[in-house]
Design an enzyme around this catalytic site. Sequence first.
Site, PDB file in Angstrom:
ATOM      1  N   CYS A   1     -16.243   1.673   0.828  1.00 33.39           N
ATOM      2  CA  CYS A   1     -15.103   0.645   0.904  1.00 33.39           C
ATOM      3  C   CYS A   1     -14.716   0.675   2.146  1.00 33.39           C
ATOM      4  O   CYS A   1     -13.831  -0.213   3.058  1.00 33.39           O
ATOM      5  CB  CYS A   1     -13.908   1.017   0.091  1.00 33.39           C
ATOM      6  SG  CYS A   1     -13.553   2.728   0.258  1.00 33.39           S
TER       7      CYS A   1
ATOM      8  N   HIS B   1      -7.278   0.952  -6.414  1.00 37.08           N
ATOM      9  CA  HIS B   1      -7.539   0.016  -5.248  1.00 37.08           C
ATOM     10  C   HIS B   1      -8.194  -1.213  -5.723  1.00 37.08           C
ATOM     11  O   HIS B   1      -9.367  -1.605  -5.495  1.00 37.08           O
ATOM     12  CB  HIS B   1      -8.266   0.753  -4.238  1.00 37.08           C
ATOM     13  CG  HIS B   1      -8.244   0.107  -2.713  1.00 37.08           C
ATOM     14  ND1 HIS B   1      -7.648  -1.093  -2.462  1.00 37.08           N
ATOM     15  CD2 HIS B   1      -8.997   0.412  -1.440  1.00 37.08           C
ATOM     16  CE1 HIS B   1      -7.575  -1.380  -1.162  1.00 37.08           C
ATOM     17  NE2 HIS B   1      -8.416  -0.501  -0.785  1.00 37.08           N
TER      18      HIS B   1
ATOM     19  N   ARG C   1     -13.342  -8.673   1.832  1.00 34.54           N
ATOM     20  CA  ARG C   1     -12.015  -8.625   1.322  1.00 34.54           C
ATOM     21  C   ARG C   1     -11.121  -9.889   1.633  1.00 34.54           C
ATOM     22  O   ARG C   1     -10.282 -10.221   0.853  1.00 34.54           O
ATOM     23  CB  ARG C   1     -11.375  -7.574   2.256  1.00 34.54           C
ATOM     24  CG  ARG C   1     -11.912  -6.071   2.066  1.00 34.54           C
ATOM     25  CD  ARG C   1     -11.695  -5.607   0.768  1.00 34.54           C
ATOM     26  NE  ARG C   1     -10.209  -5.369   0.675  1.00 34.54           N
ATOM     27  CZ  ARG C   1      -9.363  -4.159   0.868  1.00 34.54           C
ATOM     28  NH1 ARG C   1     -10.106  -3.401   1.628  1.00 34.54           N
ATOM     29  NH2 ARG C   1      -7.961  -4.418   0.955  1.00 34.54           N
TER      30      ARG C   1
ATOM     31  N   GLN D   1     -10.080  -3.997  -3.576  1.00 30.40           N
ATOM     32  CA  GLN D   1     -11.154  -3.657  -3.129  1.00 30.40           C
ATOM     33  C   GLN D   1     -12.267  -3.735  -3.983  1.00 30.40           C
ATOM     34  O   GLN D   1     -13.441  -4.113  -3.868  1.00 30.40           O
ATOM     35  CB  GLN D   1     -11.249  -1.977  -2.721  1.00 30.40           C
ATOM     36  CG  GLN D   1     -12.397  -1.416  -2.013  1.00 30.40           C
ATOM     37  CD  GLN D   1     -12.801  -2.200  -0.882  1.00 30.40           C
ATOM     38  OE1 GLN D   1     -11.999  -1.893   0.215  1.00 30.40           O
ATOM     39  NE2 GLN D   1     -13.993  -2.388  -0.698  1.00 30.40           N
TER      40      GLN D   1
ATOM     41  N   ASP E   1     -17.053   7.026  -1.298  1.00 35.84           N
ATOM     42  CA  ASP E   1     -15.794   6.764  -0.546  1.00 35.84           C
ATOM     43  C   ASP E   1     -15.437   8.322   0.368  1.00 35.84           C
ATOM     44  O   ASP E   1     -16.396   9.220   0.137  1.00 35.84           O
ATOM     45  CB  ASP E   1     -14.572   6.605  -1.533  1.00 35.84           C
ATOM     46  CG  ASP E   1     -13.132   6.390  -0.735  1.00 35.84           C
ATOM     47  OD1 ASP E   1     -13.297   6.047   0.340  1.00 35.84           O
ATOM     48  OD2 ASP E   1     -12.240   6.400  -1.631  1.00 35.84           O
TER      49      ASP E   1
ATOM     50  N   ARG F   1       0.851  -1.244  -0.085  1.00 44.93           N
ATOM     51  CA  ARG F   1      -0.012   0.001  -0.123  1.00 44.93           C
ATOM     52  C   ARG F   1       0.967   1.272  -0.021  1.00 44.93           C
ATOM     53  O   ARG F   1       1.770   1.313   0.951  1.00 44.93           O
ATOM     54  CB  ARG F   1      -0.735  -0.123   1.029  1.00 44.93           C
ATOM     55  CG  ARG F   1      -1.644   1.341   1.413  1.00 44.93           C
ATOM     56  CD  ARG F   1      -2.629   1.303   2.461  1.00 44.93           C
ATOM     57  NE  ARG F   1      -3.760   0.571   1.825  1.00 44.93           N
ATOM     58  CZ  ARG F   1      -5.137   0.803   2.548  1.00 44.93           C
ATOM     59  NH1 ARG F   1      -5.226   1.284   3.602  1.00 44.93           N
ATOM     60  NH2 ARG F   1      -6.102   0.290   1.912  1.00 44.93           N
TER      61      ARG F   1
HETATM   62  N1  NVA Z   1      -9.838   6.813  -1.084  1.00 47.24           N
HETATM   63  C1  NVA Z   1      -9.614   6.321   0.035  1.00 47.24           C
HETATM   64  C2  NVA Z   1      -9.737   4.764   0.218  1.00 47.24           C
HETATM   65  C3  NVA Z   1      -9.287   4.143   1.668  1.00 47.24           C
HETATM   66  C4  NVA Z   1      -9.694   2.738   1.383  1.00 47.24           C
HETATM   67  C5  NVA Z   1      -8.104   6.700   0.625  1.00 47.24           C
HETATM   68  O1  NVA Z   1      -7.001   6.564  -0.467  1.00 47.24           O
HETATM   69  O2  NVA Z   1      -7.657   7.070   1.520  1.00 47.24           O
HETATM   70  N1   CP Z   2     -11.167  -0.263   2.427  1.00 44.81           N
HETATM   71  C1   CP Z   2      -9.936  -0.261   2.861  1.00 44.81           C
HETATM   72  O1   CP Z   2      -8.700  -0.690   2.141  1.00 44.81           O
HETATM   73  O2   CP Z   2      -9.685  -0.203   4.217  1.00 44.81           O
HETATM   74  P1   CP Z   2      -8.392   0.127   5.135  1.00 44.81           P
HETATM   75  O3   CP Z   2      -7.772   1.273   4.820  1.00 44.81           O
HETATM   76  O4   CP Z   2      -8.693  -0.158   6.550  1.00 44.81           O
HETATM   77  O5   CP Z   2      -7.425  -0.907   4.679  1.00 44.81           O
END
Ligand code: NVA
Ligand code: CP
Length: 313
Positions: free
Chosen positions: A268, A127, A296, A130, A228, A100
């Site tokens: 998500c 993502h 997930r 997801q 989101d 990530r």
């Molecule tokens: N768009 C959000 C998704 C979190 C799972 C982010 O990147 O923070």
């Molecule tokens: N939806 C998602 O990826 O959650 P986290 O940021 O908690 O991993």
Amino acid sequence: MQHFLKETDFTPDQAQEVFHLARDMKASRFSSPEALNFQSWGLLFFKSSTRTRISFEVGVNELGGFPVVLDSQNTQIGRGESIGDTARVMSRYLHGLVIRTFGHEIIESFAANSTIPVINGLTDFNHPCQLYTDLFTFLERINPDTIDISALRGRKVAFFGDCASNMANSWIISAAMFGMELALAGPEDFAPEQRVVDALKAEGLPVNYRFTTNPEEAAKDADLLYTDVWVSMGDEATASSRKARMQPYQVTQPLMAMAKPDAYFMHCLPAHAGEEVSQEVLDSPRSIIFDEAENRLHTQKAIMAKLAELNAQ
Ligand code: NVA
Ligand code: CP
């Protein structure tokens, strides 16, 4: 080496196989203890996570492997070791790597320098874990036995809020890949970016989404409403202006009422009730957010097992 950095890294046929595997793994959670037997998988985080971290850590365990959870600050990455060297070193110890991170080019550089499969656990661009989970969760509601991707064709998905975000990009690519109708609603200055259009063209996919500033128009007759956070990780400096601009795009019960009567709500997560979605919608019977979160685990186990299978060929 087969990686999973973007939705199109699996063909639709392979995606179908992943969904069937996820269905079977969900039905019998501890039935595949050999898939990653004696394998060690790195889970490397440059950003916070609850779901991705836990579901991958548990998932690697359930497939017979050993998860090694790492973060950028407490490895030498935080002191300037190059991505290329890190990827080459990690490839000598590990059998797979979930990352990530911020820029998508970071994960592409990892993959280019790795001799092990790399899975995208979220970048600023997309993502895909997801999104595969979201499609699996939606298909499970349509027919839990078949989980047939052809059922996605023609379904209308409506996305609200930050239409230039990683989740919006993942929906745009997936809608084109699986033949869904996608309407995105948000402020003009948060419209989908050119880079996602370029990505569609590079994959030979049609540009088949519609962007509107009118949330009701997007919600009308939708089968699935999705939102989101308004402030993604890395966007904190512009938080207050984002929240002010996106307020009209909160998913509320009146907006849900514009969709089909049996439409679902998904997110998500993490959610911010009272910002991108009302508490009422989160708690409503049409909200399937916790099935989505659980899935997930099953979907990512299937993705890892599929990559292990493809890379063994
Ligand atoms: N768009 C959000 C998704 C979190 C799972 C982010 O990147 O923070
Ligand atoms: N939806 C998602 O990826 O959650 P986290 O940021 O908690 O991993």
